[in-house]
Design an enzyme around this catalytic site. Sequence first.
Site, PDB file in Angstrom:
ATOM      1  N   SER A 251       0.621  -1.422  -0.305  1.00 51.52           N
ATOM      2  CA  SER A 251       0.189   0.079  -0.171  1.00 51.52           C
ATOM      3  C   SER A 251       0.935   1.163   0.129  1.00 51.52           C
ATOM      4  CB  SER A 251      -1.031   0.145   1.551  1.00 51.52           C
ATOM      5  OG  SER A 251       0.023   0.776   1.934  1.00 51.52           O
ATOM      6  N   LYS A 252       0.086   2.367   0.140  1.00 49.63           N
ATOM      7  CA  LYS A 252       0.566   4.037  -0.512  1.00 49.63           C
ATOM      8  C   LYS A 252       2.016   3.805   1.142  1.00 49.63           C
ATOM      9  CE  LYS A 252      -3.791   3.376   0.543  1.00 49.63           C
ATOM     10  NZ  LYS A 252      -3.539   1.713   0.467  1.00 49.63           N
ATOM     11  N   ARG A 253       1.461   3.661   2.092  1.00 54.88           N
ATOM     12  CA  ARG A 253       2.558   3.887   3.142  1.00 54.88           C
ATOM     13  C   ARG A 253       4.046   2.745   3.027  1.00 54.88           C
ATOM     14  NH1 ARG A 253       2.537  -0.220   6.329  1.00 54.88           N
ATOM     15  NH2 ARG A 253       1.403  -1.774   6.296  1.00 54.88           N
ATOM     16  N   GLY A 255       5.694   3.312   0.318  1.00 61.39           N
ATOM     17  CA  GLY A 255       6.188   3.734  -1.250  1.00 61.39           C
ATOM     18  C   GLY A 255       5.424   4.088  -2.250  1.00 61.39           C
TER      19      GLY A 255
END
Length: 483
Positions: A251-253, A255
């Site tokens: 997921s976005k966290r 990167g």
Amino acid sequence: MTVRVRFAPSPTGSLHIGSVRTTLYNYLFARQSKGTLILRIEDTDQERFVPEALDSIYDGLGWVGITWDEGPREGGPHGPYVQSERLSLYQERARALVSQGDAYPCFCSKERLASVRTQQQTRGEVTRYDRNCRTIEPARAAARAASEPHVIRLKVPEDGTIALDDLVYGHVEWPLRAIEDQVLLKSDGFPTYQLAVVVDDHRMRISHVFRGEDWLPSTPKHLLVYRAFGWEAPPHAHLPNVLGPDGKKLSKRHGATRVEEFRAQGYLPEALLNYLALIGWSPGTEEEVFDVARMIELWRIEQVHKAGGKWDRERLDHFNGLHIRALGPDALFERLAAFAPAHWDRALLRRTVPLVQERLRTLAEFPDLVSFLFDDAGVKPAAAQLVPKKREAAETVEALAQAAVVTRFADWSAAALEGGLRGAADELGWKAGDLFMALRLAVTGKTVTPPIIDSILLLGRERALARIERAQEALQEGPPSIR
RNA sequence: GGGGCCAUCGUCCAGCGGCUAGGACGCCGCCCUUUCAAGGCGGUAACGCGGGUUCGAUUCCCGCUGGCCCUACCA
């Protein structure tokens, strides 16, 4: 059998790298089977709908080079390919299920549902819809449905089991008692995924369902819907997830996860696909560098394995480097040009290609590597740096002077320049490496550059000489400590 | 809490009853070399645990442990 496969993203954001992998596998299978690939947009959640998402899907897939045959903008014999344009179909199918007794209207409010859930939780019970409306008499339910807001729920059998023979995971069974009476049609008239996916896959004659592993737990619900309709479920293959480095779903966290980001960071689409294909699949041999055509030949669903794979940026970088090196000079030039400032001279830029090709891991590294060729003002080596270890500033001025003589009078070829420079180093009693480094600093302002002889050749005689002269001046004006 | 899935080097994969457990990334050396790369050569490092089955288990079965996913009128 005619192969028809689909990928069905929901337009809730920009195209995720994990979706690309799923799409790639569908694509490889469709192409190697001379089948049809379909894009279907699953926009049944109005709350999470993002208007730009469709463009992102088209841009992202277009960039990586995946093409399909039927879709929202392409049309096709089984359209429309956007679920929000097929509402009446789902409503009609849901009503059919109700009238045949396999589904029922549910009038429970969200508040009641929530309180039932919290009560179950505090009692430590399984949290599941209590089937409150399941027992309402059909005639009575129909009457209420005419005026009251309601959803349609699937009437899941009380017990028994349901099973799937998954192409990747093999035989999987679920006890029916663990499955709740799933909502099929929401109170706003939109279908849930569970209804829409089955209706559409059937109507669109989908021959194989390849989708992410996270869908496996809800597959029994879909199977139940197929069964209620009396349709045969197509073969399913669930694909292992792409995980973040911590082992959780990417997921976005973690990167970058959006295709656009990888494009902007200088990755080649062919490298991205090559790398992505290898998370979860291997041809069983040691071959691992492929173009798409080769993957179409080799890929087999039987070779897709079960465990999720973690994202590894270093390995992606490696593949990117390999694909950069595999490009022809003109092709690389075109890709590089997009990463260079617009005012940089394109003819000169074209000539830098051979110097950078084997040094790049991403296209984005390119400008830094050659900026000294385009930006005179940016080159200002510090006096202290110019002087090699165990040498004095004055000696270095002299050495640069000799280098300048060679640069001014040598034939303008790599062989002549190098020969002259090595001769000069000899006469000075310098190691050639020391002279090359001093010259490198003088001409480029950096310690890490493409080969210095070739760089000087590209720079041109006069510009090179001017820089050498400037370096000499810097040395002469340098602080006393280094004289 | 319930259901499901998974389990080989740090990471990505190979292995599908008998292998000195193989390749790739990374890391560490060496070679090449005007820096950095690229390239070449070499090295480092793994079968989660416990029971079975078998002449023989990384491989088959069971349990455990661990991780992950789902558990919405989201997909």
